[in-house]
Write an enzyme that holds these catalytic residues in place. Structure first.
Site, PDB file in Angstrom:
ATOM      1  N   ASP A 102       5.207   0.573  11.947  1.00  0.00           N
ATOM      2  CA  ASP A 102       3.965  -0.031  11.453  1.00  0.00           C
ATOM      3  C   ASP A 102       3.791  -1.492  11.879  1.00  0.00           C
ATOM      4  O   ASP A 102       2.762  -2.101  11.579  1.00  0.00           O
ATOM      5  CB  ASP A 102       3.893   0.076   9.920  1.00  0.00           C
ATOM      6  CG  ASP A 102       3.582   1.496   9.459  1.00  0.00           C
ATOM      7  OD1 ASP A 102       3.279   2.350  10.312  1.00  0.00           O
ATOM      8  OD2 ASP A 102       3.645   1.748   8.240  1.00  0.00           O
ATOM      9  N   CYS A 156      -4.216   8.427   9.898  1.00  0.00           N
ATOM     10  CA  CYS A 156      -4.390   7.816  11.213  1.00  0.00           C
ATOM     11  C   CYS A 156      -4.112   8.836  12.318  1.00  0.00           C
ATOM     12  O   CYS A 156      -3.238   9.685  12.184  1.00  0.00           O
ATOM     13  CB  CYS A 156      -3.408   6.655  11.381  1.00  0.00           C
ATOM     14  SG  CYS A 156      -3.903   5.155  10.568  1.00  0.00           S
ATOM     15  N   ARG A 165       1.780  14.695  13.216  1.00  0.00           N
ATOM     16  CA  ARG A 165       2.155  14.462  11.824  1.00  0.00           C
ATOM     17  C   ARG A 165       2.183  15.718  10.944  1.00  0.00           C
ATOM     18  O   ARG A 165       1.386  15.865  10.009  1.00  0.00           O
ATOM     19  CB  ARG A 165       1.259  13.388  11.207  1.00  0.00           C
ATOM     20  CG  ARG A 165       1.276  12.121  12.012  1.00  0.00           C
ATOM     21  CD  ARG A 165       0.549  10.997  11.346  1.00  0.00           C
ATOM     22  NE  ARG A 165       1.347  10.331  10.323  1.00  0.00           N
ATOM     23  CZ  ARG A 165       0.959   9.238   9.695  1.00  0.00           C
ATOM     24  NH1 ARG A 165      -0.197   8.703   9.959  1.00  0.00           N
ATOM     25  NH2 ARG A 165       1.737   8.686   8.785  1.00  0.00           N
ATOM     26  N   ARG A 185      -8.617   0.137   5.138  1.00  0.00           N
ATOM     27  CA  ARG A 185      -7.676   1.083   4.527  1.00  0.00           C
ATOM     28  C   ARG A 185      -6.396   0.367   4.094  1.00  0.00           C
ATOM     29  O   ARG A 185      -5.767   0.773   3.120  1.00  0.00           O
ATOM     30  CB  ARG A 185      -7.280   2.185   5.526  1.00  0.00           C
ATOM     31  CG  ARG A 185      -8.384   3.145   5.870  1.00  0.00           C
ATOM     32  CD  ARG A 185      -7.843   4.277   6.707  1.00  0.00           C
ATOM     33  NE  ARG A 185      -6.639   4.817   6.119  1.00  0.00           N
ATOM     34  CZ  ARG A 185      -5.671   5.442   6.793  1.00  0.00           C
ATOM     35  NH1 ARG A 185      -5.781   5.615   8.080  1.00  0.00           N
ATOM     36  NH2 ARG A 185      -4.609   5.882   6.176  1.00  0.00           N
ATOM     37  N   LYS A 221       0.833  -1.217   0.000  1.00  0.00           N
ATOM     38  CA  LYS A 221       0.000   0.000   0.000  1.00  0.00           C
ATOM     39  C   LYS A 221       0.864   1.261   0.000  1.00  0.00           C
ATOM     40  O   LYS A 221       0.624   2.188  -0.777  1.00  0.00           O
ATOM     41  CB  LYS A 221      -0.904  -0.004   1.236  1.00  0.00           C
ATOM     42  CG  LYS A 221      -1.560   1.334   1.543  1.00  0.00           C
ATOM     43  CD  LYS A 221      -2.357   1.321   2.815  1.00  0.00           C
ATOM     44  CE  LYS A 221      -1.598   1.636   4.066  1.00  0.00           C
ATOM     45  NZ  LYS A 221      -1.443   3.058   4.389  1.00  0.00           N
ATOM     46  N   ASN A 222       1.858   1.281   0.887  1.00  0.00           N
ATOM     47  CA  ASN A 222       2.630   2.517   1.052  1.00  0.00           C
ATOM     48  C   ASN A 222       3.538   2.811  -0.128  1.00  0.00           C
ATOM     49  O   ASN A 222       4.149   3.874  -0.201  1.00  0.00           O
ATOM     50  CB  ASN A 222       3.429   2.488   2.359  1.00  0.00           C
ATOM     51  CG  ASN A 222       2.527   2.747   3.555  1.00  0.00           C
ATOM     52  OD1 ASN A 222       1.359   3.080   3.389  1.00  0.00           O
ATOM     53  ND2 ASN A 222       3.069   2.572   4.754  1.00  0.00           N
TER      54      ASN A 222
HETATM   55  C1  UD1 Z   1       4.946   6.793   6.282  1.00  0.00           C
HETATM   56  C2  UD1 Z   1       3.965   5.652   6.200  1.00  0.00           C
HETATM   57  C3  UD1 Z   1       3.511   5.217   7.593  1.00  0.00           C
HETATM   58  C4  UD1 Z   1       4.731   4.929   8.464  1.00  0.00           C
HETATM   59  C5  UD1 Z   1       5.702   6.100   8.447  1.00  0.00           C
HETATM   60  C6  UD1 Z   1       6.992   5.820   9.201  1.00  0.00           C
HETATM   61  C7  UD1 Z   1       2.797   6.039   4.137  1.00  0.00           C
HETATM   62  C8  UD1 Z   1       1.517   6.429   3.465  1.00  0.00           C
HETATM   63  N1  UD1 Z   1       2.805   6.065   5.449  1.00  0.00           N
HETATM   64  O1  UD1 Z   1       4.247   7.891   6.852  1.00  0.00           O
HETATM   65  O2  UD1 Z   1       2.702   4.061   7.456  1.00  0.00           O
HETATM   66  O3  UD1 Z   1       4.292   4.692   9.783  1.00  0.00           O
HETATM   67  O4  UD1 Z   1       6.065   6.425   7.088  1.00  0.00           O
HETATM   68  O5  UD1 Z   1       7.606   4.677   8.724  1.00  0.00           O
HETATM   69  O6  UD1 Z   1       3.768   5.683   3.499  1.00  0.00           O
HETATM   70  N2  UD1 Z   1       7.452  14.523  10.334  1.00  0.00           N
HETATM   71  C9  UD1 Z   1       7.651  15.850  10.596  1.00  0.00           C
HETATM   72  N3  UD1 Z   1       7.534  16.732   9.557  1.00  0.00           N
HETATM   73  C10 UD1 Z   1       7.228  16.338   8.299  1.00  0.00           C
HETATM   74  C11 UD1 Z   1       7.057  14.958   8.036  1.00  0.00           C
HETATM   75  C12 UD1 Z   1       7.177  14.065   9.075  1.00  0.00           C
HETATM   76  O7  UD1 Z   1       7.918  16.233  11.732  1.00  0.00           O
HETATM   77  O8  UD1 Z   1       7.128  17.192   7.405  1.00  0.00           O
HETATM   78  C13 UD1 Z   1       7.574  13.543  11.445  1.00  0.00           C
HETATM   79  C14 UD1 Z   1       6.298  12.729  11.664  1.00  0.00           C
HETATM   80  O9  UD1 Z   1       5.379  13.431  12.481  1.00  0.00           O
HETATM   81  C15 UD1 Z   1       6.842  11.489  12.318  1.00  0.00           C
HETATM   82  C16 UD1 Z   1       8.201  11.299  11.628  1.00  0.00           C
HETATM   83  O10 UD1 Z   1       8.542  12.572  11.084  1.00  0.00           O
HETATM   84  O11 UD1 Z   1       7.044  11.698  13.689  1.00  0.00           O
HETATM   85  C17 UD1 Z   1       8.226  10.285  10.531  1.00  0.00           C
HETATM   86  O12 UD1 Z   1       7.167  10.552   9.639  1.00  0.00           O
HETATM   87  P1  UD1 Z   1       7.248  10.138   8.099  1.00  0.00           P
HETATM   88  O13 UD1 Z   1       8.408   9.239   7.909  1.00  0.00           O
HETATM   89  O14 UD1 Z   1       7.165  11.363   7.276  1.00  0.00           O
HETATM   90  O15 UD1 Z   1       5.916   9.299   7.936  1.00  0.00           O
HETATM   91  P2  UD1 Z   1       4.861   9.358   6.773  1.00  0.00           P
HETATM   92  O16 UD1 Z   1       5.542   9.540   5.456  1.00  0.00           O
HETATM   93  O17 UD1 Z   1       3.767  10.276   7.137  1.00  0.00           O
END
Ligand code: UD1
Length: 447
Positions: A333, A142, A147, A425, A47-48
């Protein structure tokens, strides 16, 4: 591939997937625990990865085709809804999805669609890179933490974009001459920001270097697809990714990697319930950090060709400590599922969550089933009990929901998992897949 959709470019979007899940927010899963699991579970495409590949199709006016696509997932449908809203023509049949973005009508990704799923923020980079403008609602997803998307925004600004935040929308414009390659150092590792920036940089002028980039296999799979589309990228899988911008990208065909989180979930399910389960079309190499912990807990996992064979080595699993980290560390995850396993292990295990600040929402629900878990800050001590007891529980996010299903598989009596729309989802046909290997599990429709 083209013959699957002969009238593709001319036609309207078409969905020929057989019986997509129709669910209501009130559907439930009922499980009677205690059955061993034996047989074969097919693993779906990731999915991701699929969600990001769909966004990558915005980078070209030519058709892109993906197979091994988890088309029946609710998140995939949300992404289809968003891309169609933008003007893409999309066709789906079985596990193939074809997308043509030659006739984009709007650069606005509206709140009503984006709020359903965080993965939709990934249209921002591609729209901006190809069309020079994008207006994307701040995303939902979620409820596992705040985030933010500051890293996405800051990175795009470093590529020259002018970005303002207006009434819940990210309004981004590229300079007339287009985005410009830059040296971007992420202050924090982010999967989504790495992907958004990597996609945007494919069409920027000059070279972009992403430092402290995320190394998740899904990012490498996305990068491989972009390379097939004509992008010039190297360093995939390392913390420094280099992208040399090109003038335009072309269509392609790409087979989506297997879902390593679904794979890990069913490995844990088989380990908890006992028996021998073959996971079809699965890759253990993407789960190397998890493998050691599974082995320590007493679960045997073996790669055999394209399959993984799972069995339990000991009569009772053992408590193990885990700490979530960016790839190649233990994936956040799989934290909830691993914790479900620890609830019935011998001894104690400590779980430390370092990625998201609010990712223990399964704890009170597992405790309602008789688990002994105490949390303090971002750590939880799980003291194994002999048996969980079936109960009515409430799913609160995607991975928390599946952890409750796993607990239900081994609990005494009946467990009812409410609000399973979260599961829809991210898990294709979970009831069919677990039922197919012997679990007493059924979906109860609210209609
Ligand atoms: C993706 C995955 C999710 C997984 C996560 C971490 C998808 C759709 N989702 O989420 O299932 O749990 O990676 O492996 O692929 N952060 C910031 N600023 C930003 C972006 C992120 O502070 O602009 C923080 C987030 O709040 C979190 C951390 O960085 O604490 C990691 O987030 P990130 O790796 O970006 O996760 P996602 O891409 O949202």
């Amino acid at each position: 591939m083209e013959s699957l959709f002969p009238d593709f470019r001319a036609g309207k979007s078409k969905d020929t997937i057989s019986s997509p899940i129709k669910s209501s927010q009130l559907d439930k899963i009922k499980i009677i625990g205690g059955a061993q699991l034996n047989g074969i579970i097919p693993i779906s495409g990731a999915k991701n990865c699929a969600l990001k590949l769909m966004c990558a199709s915005l980078l070209t006016g030519e058709s892109v085709y993906f197979d091994n696509s988890p088309n029946s997932l609710r998140d995939m449908k949300s992404q289809v809804e968003l891309l169609e809203y933008l003007g893409c023509v999309i066709k789906r049949e079985s596990d193939v999805i074809a997308i043509n973005a030659s006739n984009i009508k709007t650069y606005i990704a509206p709140y009503d669609i984006v709020r359903k799923m965080r993965g939709s923020i990934l249209v921002l980079g591609p729209l901006l890179a190809r069309f020079g403008k994008a207006k994307v609602s701040l995303p939902g997803g979620c409820a596992i933490g705040t985030r933010p998307v500051d890293l996405h925004i800051k990175g795009l600004e470093e590529l020259g974009a002018i970005i303002t935040l207006e009434e819940g929308y990210i309004n981004a414009k590229a300079p007339k001459s287009g985005l410009k390659g830059a040296n971007i150092i992420f202050p924090k590792v982010s999967v989504g920001a790495t992907e958004n920036l990597m996609m945007a940089a494919t069409l920027a002028n000059g070279t972009t270097t992403l430092k402290n980039a995320a190394k998740e296999p899904e990012i490498s799979d996305l990068g491989k697809c972009l390379i097939k589309m004509g992008a010039k990228i190297d360093g995939l899988g390392s913390d420094t990714i280099r992208i040399e911008g090109v003038k335009s990208l072309n269509g392609t065909h790409h087979s989506i990697m297997a879902d390593r989180i679904e794979t890990g979930t069913y490995i844990i399910a088989a380990g908890m319930a006992g028996g021998t389960v073959t996971l079809q079309n699965a890759r253990i190499s993407d789960l190397s950090a998890v493998l050691g912990h599974l082995c320590q807990a007493g679960i045997e996992v073996e790669q055999s060709g394209n399959n993984i064979i799972v069995s339990r080595e000991t009569s009772r699993l053992q408590g193990v400590d885990i700490m979530t980290e960016p790839y190649p560390g233990f994936p956040t995850d799989l934290q909830a599922q691993f914790m479900a396993m620890l609830t019935i292990a011998s001894g104690a295990g400590m779980v430390t969550e370092t990625i998201f600040e609010n990712r223990f929402m399964h704890v009170p629900e597992l405790n309602r089933m008789g688990a002994d878990i105490t949390t303090q800050g971002n750590s939880a001590i799980v003291r194994g009990v002999e048996k969980l007891k079936g109960a009515e529980v409430m799913a609160t996010d995607l991975r928390a929901s599946v952890a409750l299903v796993l607990a239900g598989l081994v609990a005494q009596g009946q467990t009812t998992v409410n609000r399973i729309y979260h599961l829809d989802r991210g898990y294709e046909d979970i009831v069919g897949k677990l039922g197919g290997v012997g679990a007493n599990i059924k979906r109860v429709s609210s209609n």
